[in-house]
Design a protein around this motif. Structure first.
Motif, PDB file in Angstrom:
ATOM      1  N   SER A  68      -1.470  -1.068  -4.092  1.00 12.60           N
ATOM      2  CA  SER A  68      -2.662  -0.253  -3.855  1.00 12.60           C
ATOM      3  C   SER A  68      -2.207   1.168  -3.547  1.00 12.60           C
ATOM      4  N   TYR A  69      -3.037   2.156  -3.906  1.00  8.23           N
ATOM      5  CA  TYR A  69      -2.551   3.536  -3.885  1.00  8.23           C
ATOM      6  C   TYR A  69      -3.658   4.510  -3.513  1.00  8.23           C
ATOM      7  N   GLY A  97     -10.736   2.440 -10.243  1.00  4.82           N
ATOM      8  CA  GLY A  97     -11.349   1.299 -10.895  1.00  4.82           C
ATOM      9  C   GLY A  97     -10.780   0.967 -12.256  1.00  4.82           C
ATOM     10  N   ALA A  98      -9.837   1.758 -12.744  1.00  5.00           N
ATOM     11  CA  ALA A  98      -9.241   1.510 -14.059  1.00  5.00           C
ATOM     12  C   ALA A  98      -8.234   0.367 -13.988  1.00  5.00           C
ATOM     13  N   LEU A 139       0.857  -1.185   0.000  1.00  7.94           N
ATOM     14  CA  LEU A 139       0.000   0.000   0.000  1.00  7.94           C
ATOM     15  C   LEU A 139       0.893   1.235   0.000  1.00  7.94           C
ATOM     16  N   LEU A 140       0.642   2.138  -0.932  1.00  8.41           N
ATOM     17  CA  LEU A 140       1.391   3.391  -1.016  1.00  8.41           C
ATOM     18  C   LEU A 140       0.432   4.558  -0.789  1.00  8.41           C
ATOM     19  N   ILE A 141       0.700   5.333   0.256  1.00 15.19           N
ATOM     20  CA  ILE A 141      -0.093   6.527   0.562  1.00 15.19           C
ATOM     21  C   ILE A 141       0.750   7.747   0.197  1.00 15.19           C
ATOM     22  N   SER A 142       0.179   8.638  -0.607  1.00 13.27           N
ATOM     23  CA  SER A 142       0.886   9.835  -1.072  1.00 13.27           C
ATOM     24  C   SER A 142       0.144  11.079  -0.595  1.00 13.27           C
ATOM     25  N   SER A 146      -1.173   0.900 -10.465  1.00 10.10           N
ATOM     26  CA  SER A 146      -1.722   0.508  -9.162  1.00 10.10           C
ATOM     27  C   SER A 146      -3.236   0.297  -9.202  1.00 10.10           C
ATOM     28  N   ASP A 147      -3.723  -0.201  -8.087  1.00 12.13           N
ATOM     29  CA  ASP A 147      -5.154  -0.216  -7.795  1.00 12.13           C
ATOM     30  C   ASP A 147      -5.438   1.065  -7.023  1.00 12.13           C
ATOM     31  N   VAL A 148      -6.063   2.039  -7.661  1.00 11.31           N
ATOM     32  CA  VAL A 148      -6.245   3.364  -7.076  1.00 11.31           C
ATOM     33  C   VAL A 148      -7.417   3.338  -6.102  1.00 11.31           C
ATOM     34  N   ARG A 149      -7.155   3.674  -4.863  1.00 14.71           N
ATOM     35  CA  ARG A 149      -8.199   3.682  -3.831  1.00 14.71           C
ATOM     36  C   ARG A 149      -8.738   5.091  -3.577  1.00 14.71           C
TER      37      ARG A 149
END
Length: 372
Positions: free
Chosen positions: A313-314, A302-303, A235-238, A285-288
């Motif tokens: 996940s991002y 969702g792309a 998981l990457l949080i920016s 990524s899977d954009v959250r």
């Protein structure tokens, strides 16, 4: 009560943009993330270094990243910014230097960084509770210098490098180098293997937003971590400091004033680089969570990742500081000119906007599968 939210089989990364005094906007978002960690761990004293395996930052984001990696609570870092803002931007007493080299005296910032991190604390210190990435520009070689506390990194390994290991470099000095914005502060001189190198703010590289570089350094073989990828494994949080595009303001080819247009050009470069790094992260990524990149690409929520299976996940948390966007969220009285990176007047509105971002955009569900 949990003392850590880390899971051995999963990795959580946190990246924080540069943006000068607008770091107080990021702090409000980080406070919300810390609050979510408190609730999920049932531990009111948990720090983000107990929740993230790798924390990276550029410029003001580097100050925040280093503090968090050392186990500081977000409230402590907020106090640092609010108490030291005026000291950090003390006009250079040398009038000539003020208008030709550095607008502000870096002495006060240097002293405070030594106080906060310790004058003798090194990049390899046991004070760091998570891995740390700092981004700066090596002015001596005109190249980006992302430096990490990863003990396995090529120039960090104590067995191979000995006394020349980058882990022996003073932490405060690396933080100061990452935040040495040209025109505002003098470059930081660091001795490496007996040779002096000059460093400027990492915002001058393409990594003012260090998120994708942080992902690369956590996974690519050359960086010697090689953490496993996958939307269920990483998981990457920016966290941004506010997007602020700025016109260079040229009216015709004969109106060019280099000294007037250069700061605007630098701001434009930071805006472009920051957005491009965000787009790179979303592409793989899977954009959250995240605002639209632009009218053509959208949010990519969702792309399908261009890599096929998403590599992580991002979630991206930021604020659009253009007049139209500010008006749409109830801050129409503010102008983009209110958010200069050295403007003390920006502190209060950045806090208010940061709280709005934290409240409206940061959700506990974004951490699902990683914090439980």
């Amino acid at each position: 009560m949990k003392t850590s939210l880390r899971q051995p089989s999963k990795k959580c990364l946190l990246a924080i943009d540069g943006g000068g005094i607008r770091g107080v906007l990021s702090i409000q978002v980080l406070k919300r993330i810390e609050h979510i960690a408190e609730q999920l761990s049932n531990n009111p004293g948990i720090c983000l270094a107990d929740c993230f395996d790798y924390i990276g930052g550029t410029s003001t984001g580097g100050i925040l990243a280093a503090g968090l990696a050392c186990g500081m609570r977000v409230a402590e870092l907020e106090s640092f910014y609010l108490e030291q803002a005026s000291n950090m931007f003390t006009p250079n007493s040398n009038w000539f230097k003020r208008y030709t080299a550095a607008r502000y005296d870096s002495g006060a910032l240097q002293k405070k960084l030594q106080e906060v991190f310790g004058a003798t604390t090194t990049l390899g210190s046991s004070k760091l509770k998570s891995l740390l990435l700092l981004v700066m520009l090596n002015a001596s070689t005109s190249s980006p210098w992302p430096i990490s506390s990863n003990p396995n990194a090529l120039y960090n390994n104590l067995d191979d490098c000995g006394s020349n290991s980058n882990l022996h470099l003073p932490l405060w000095q690396l933080v100061r180098a990452s935040s040495a914005a040209p025109f505002f502060f003098e470059p930081e001189a660091i001795m490496i293997e007996g040779k002096q190198y000059l460093f400027f703010d990492g915002a001058l590289t393409s990594y003012n937003n260090p998120a994708f570089k942080l992902f690369q350094m956590a996974t690519m073989p050359g960086y010697r971590l090689e953490w496993p990828t996958g939307s269920d494994k990483m998981l990457l949080i920016s966290v941004g400091t506010g997007l602020l595009s700025r016109s260079i303001g040229l009216k015709d080819p004969h109106s060019v004033n280099f000294m007037e247009s250069l700061p605007a050009a630098l701001q434009s470069m930071m805006f472009t680089g920051t957005t491009e790094q965000d787009l790179l992260c979303r592409s793989f990524s899977d954009v959250r969570a995240g605002d639209p990149i632009d009218g053509e690409v959208g949010t990519l929520l969702g792309a399908k990742a261009i890599s096929g299976n998403p590599l992580f996940s991002y979630a991206r948390y930021n604020a659009d500081l253009t007049p139209k966007a500010l008006s749409s969220i109830g801050f129409g009285a503010l102008s983009s000119a209110s958010f200069a990176i050295d403007s003390l007047a920006a502190v209060s509105p950045c806090i208010d906007i940061g709280k709005w971002v934290a409240d409206k955009k940061v959700q506990a569900s974004h951490f699902s599968g990683f914090w439980s």
